[in-house]
Design a protein around this motif. Structure first.
Motif, PDB file in Angstrom:
ATOM      1  N   UNK A   1       3.201   4.869   5.255  1.00  0.00           N
ATOM      2  CA  UNK A   1       2.567   5.675   6.478  1.00  0.00           C
ATOM      3  C   UNK A   1       1.571   5.383   5.566  1.00  0.00           C
ATOM      4  N   UNK A   2       0.699   5.287   4.127  1.00  0.00           N
ATOM      5  CA  UNK A   2      -0.266   4.633   4.090  1.00  0.00           C
ATOM      6  C   UNK A   2      -0.815   3.545   4.619  1.00  0.00           C
ATOM      7  N   UNK A   3       0.534   2.315   4.523  1.00  0.00           N
ATOM      8  CA  UNK A   3       0.231   1.298   5.383  1.00  0.00           C
ATOM      9  C   UNK A   3       0.022   1.515   6.641  1.00  0.00           C
ATOM     10  N   UNK A   4       0.569   1.642   6.964  1.00  0.00           N
ATOM     11  CA  UNK A   4       0.543   1.813   8.660  1.00  0.00           C
ATOM     12  C   UNK A   4      -0.589   1.840   9.163  1.00  0.00           C
ATOM     13  N   UNK A   5      -1.499   3.555   8.537  1.00  0.00           N
ATOM     14  CA  UNK A   5      -2.680   3.765   9.342  1.00  0.00           C
ATOM     15  C   UNK A   5      -4.351   3.709   7.882  1.00  0.00           C
ATOM     16  N   UNK A   6      -4.063   1.762   7.560  1.00  0.00           N
ATOM     17  CA  UNK A   6      -5.120   1.133   6.495  1.00  0.00           C
ATOM     18  C   UNK A   6      -6.102   2.439   5.844  1.00  0.00           C
ATOM     19  N   UNK A   7      -4.644   3.526   4.707  1.00  0.00           N
ATOM     20  CA  UNK A   7      -5.331   4.305   3.302  1.00  0.00           C
ATOM     21  C   UNK A   7      -5.364   3.476   3.038  1.00  0.00           C
TER      22      UNK A   7
ATOM     23  N   UNK B   1       8.613   9.169  -1.366  1.00  0.00           N
ATOM     24  CA  UNK B   1       7.612   8.054  -2.008  1.00  0.00           C
ATOM     25  C   UNK B   1       7.482   6.946  -1.401  1.00  0.00           C
ATOM     26  N   UNK B   2       8.393   6.415  -0.631  1.00  0.00           N
ATOM     27  CA  UNK B   2       8.814   4.894   0.412  1.00  0.00           C
ATOM     28  C   UNK B   2       7.557   5.357   1.228  1.00  0.00           C
ATOM     29  N   UNK B   3       8.276   6.425   2.308  1.00  0.00           N
ATOM     30  CA  UNK B   3       7.796   6.620   3.022  1.00  0.00           C
ATOM     31  C   UNK B   3       6.152   6.689   3.017  1.00  0.00           C
ATOM     32  N   UNK B   4       6.012   7.674   2.484  1.00  0.00           N
ATOM     33  CA  UNK B   4       5.082   7.940   1.853  1.00  0.00           C
ATOM     34  C   UNK B   4       3.843   6.615   1.453  1.00  0.00           C
ATOM     35  N   UNK B   5       4.169   5.452   1.106  1.00  0.00           N
ATOM     36  CA  UNK B   5       3.449   4.251   1.201  1.00  0.00           C
ATOM     37  C   UNK B   5       3.711   3.180   1.783  1.00  0.00           C
TER      38      UNK B   5
ATOM     39  N   UNK C   1      -8.545  10.546   2.799  1.00  0.00           N
ATOM     40  CA  UNK C   1      -7.843   9.965   2.956  1.00  0.00           C
ATOM     41  C   UNK C   1      -6.439  10.349   2.498  1.00  0.00           C
ATOM     42  N   UNK C   2      -5.948  11.355   1.628  1.00  0.00           N
ATOM     43  CA  UNK C   2      -5.197  12.105   1.485  1.00  0.00           C
ATOM     44  C   UNK C   2      -4.145  13.555   2.120  1.00  0.00           C
ATOM     45  N   UNK C   3      -5.311  13.670   2.748  1.00  0.00           N
ATOM     46  CA  UNK C   3      -4.992  14.448   4.011  1.00  0.00           C
ATOM     47  C   UNK C   3      -5.301  13.616   5.022  1.00  0.00           C
ATOM     48  N   UNK C   4      -5.670  12.667   5.166  1.00  0.00           N
ATOM     49  CA  UNK C   4      -5.130  11.910   6.165  1.00  0.00           C
ATOM     50  C   UNK C   4      -4.081  11.652   5.862  1.00  0.00           C
ATOM     51  N   UNK C   5      -3.122  11.778   5.043  1.00  0.00           N
ATOM     52  CA  UNK C   5      -1.876  10.711   4.659  1.00  0.00           C
ATOM     53  C   UNK C   5      -0.550  12.044   4.815  1.00  0.00           C
ATOM     54  N   UNK C   6      -1.756  12.902   4.120  1.00  0.00           N
ATOM     55  CA  UNK C   6      -0.653  14.727   4.379  1.00  0.00           C
ATOM     56  C   UNK C   6      -0.548  15.064   6.078  1.00  0.00           C
ATOM     57  N   UNK C   7      -1.459  14.547   7.136  1.00  0.00           N
ATOM     58  CA  UNK C   7      -1.186  14.312   8.500  1.00  0.00           C
ATOM     59  C   UNK C   7      -0.230  13.961   8.984  1.00  0.00           C
ATOM     60  N   UNK C   8      -0.542  12.441   8.295  1.00  0.00           N
ATOM     61  CA  UNK C   8       0.429  11.754   8.885  1.00  0.00           C
ATOM     62  C   UNK C   8       2.162  11.940   9.222  1.00  0.00           C
ATOM     63  N   UNK C   9       2.343  12.200   7.034  1.00  0.00           N
ATOM     64  CA  UNK C   9       3.691  12.953   6.739  1.00  0.00           C
ATOM     65  C   UNK C   9       3.945  14.024   7.933  1.00  0.00           C
ATOM     66  N   UNK C  10       3.334  14.864   7.814  1.00  0.00           N
ATOM     67  CA  UNK C  10       3.324  16.497   8.962  1.00  0.00           C
ATOM     68  C   UNK C  10       4.578  16.003  10.213  1.00  0.00           C
TER      69      UNK C  10
END
Length: 345
Positions: free
Chosen positions: A279-285, A273-277, A334-343
């Motif tokens: 990545x969302x911050x980093x990519x300005x989602x 959960x922390x990493x998802x947060x 933005x959901x798809x973009x966050x998943x892209x960042x995570x993978x």
């Protein structure tokens, strides 16, 4: 933000919403999904109960697999009995309020492949006739389906091939608006399935080979609680991609990707959960972190099934869930973009 194809995403979402798929009646939508995935060049297999497993290309030598999961099954109903005047009593599939389907157009799917249209009504549907019509409780016993065929009794209905146990699907009534809003039934969870398809399309288009092992699991029994009670045994961590809840003291809007820290089954994995947060911050989602009071996901079903995994939950914000739902295309992208960042992380 990763280059998710918005047009492709919305096109596939519309196609998904057009295919009836109440829990347990997902063969048509799974056939459609198989064709789409194979057209993109990725392998797809199926579990015994019909869930789909898609394996993404990877050069990883690590014995560690991430699973992204969403569910393609929806709310619906089933014929409980046929009345003497030719209407159908129903039993619900999934958890919804009866008044949310009152007046809804529907289809009755027979086991010999026919589909009959109808309307879901209360048993006292007219204020001109029934004194207590406004106050009648909207419960299963007071609801029925009026089918659009000339029927006067139970025998007439049975001659059509309709019988107890036939599925009833609700018309999605999808509208994709110029404002970016999408309103439709069954955005839970077909919006997330569309996000995963857009992720796969992006991987194909950009010719990406992942540095971690990733599988996508599309479940077909989430709305009744056991969609991911079984998952492949090589999975180590799972992100459930499901709708973000909106309302009361929640922060999520229809424009956000929601990251759920805790739902009714308990907290999700802290580090994921922390990493998802991050990545969302980093990519300005556009994102929020929320807690869902009356909610369970396919990730929590996998945990309850005894799987030795870490789990997290994200998804696009959906208003009026399990009713007349609405989201915005930004939330799905933005959901798809966050998943892209995570993978890729």
């Amino acid at each position: 933000m990763h280059n998710i194809d918005e047009h492709y995403l919305l096109e596939k979402l519309q196609a998904l919403l057009d295919i009836p798929s109440p829990s347990g009646y997902c063969h048509d939508v799974m056939s459609w999904l198989e064709k789409e995935v194979r057209a993109l060049g990725f392998p797809i297999t199926f579990t015994r109960k019909g869930g789909a497993i898609i394996t993404l290309p990877s050069n990883s030598t690590l014995d560690y697999t991430l699973c992204l999961t969403a569910h393609v099954d929806t709310l619906g109903a089933m014929v409980r009995s046929i009345t003497s005047n030719g209407t159908l009593k129903l039993t619900s599939i999934g958890g919804f309020m009866m008044h949310s389907i009152e007046g809804e157009y529907c289809k009755v799917h027979t086991r010999d492949g026919k589909a009959y249209t109808g309307t879901i009504l209360s048993t006292e549907p007219s204020v001109h006739v029934y004194r207590e019509a406004r106050d009648q409780k909207r419960v299963e016993s007071n609801m029925e389906v009026r089918i659009d065929e000339v029927v006067k009794n139970a025998e007439d209905v049975e001659k059509l091939g309709i019988t107890v146990g036939d599925y009833i699907s609700f018309d999605a009534r999808t509208q994709v608006l110029d404002s970016g809003y999408i309103k439709s039934r069954h955005l839970d969870d077909k919006a997330s399935v569309a996000a995963l398809l857009a992720l796969i399309e992006w991987i194909k288009r950009e010719n990406i080979t992942l540095t971690k092992q990733v599988k996508i699991f599309i479940s077909n029994y989430e709305e009744v609680g056991h969609g991911s009670s079984y998952i492949p045994t090589d999975i180590d961590e799972m992100i459930a991609v499901d709708m973000g809840a909106i309302g009361d003291d929640l922060s999520c809007s229809e424009h956000d990707v929601s990251i759920c820290a805790k739902d009714s089954t308990g907290p999700y994995d802290y580090n994921m959960t922390t990493r998802l947060v991050e990545l969302a911050k980093r990519d300005q989602l556009s994102y929020v972190v929320d807690i869902y009071p009356f909610y369970g996901s396919d990730a929590s079903a996998a945990l309850a099934g005894g799987h030795n995994i870490k789990a997290a939950l994200i998804g696009p914000g959906v208003h009026a869930s399990h009713s007349m739902e609405r989201t915005h295309k930004q939330a799905i992208v933005h959901t798809a973009a966050l998943l892209a960042a995570y993978v890729l992380d």
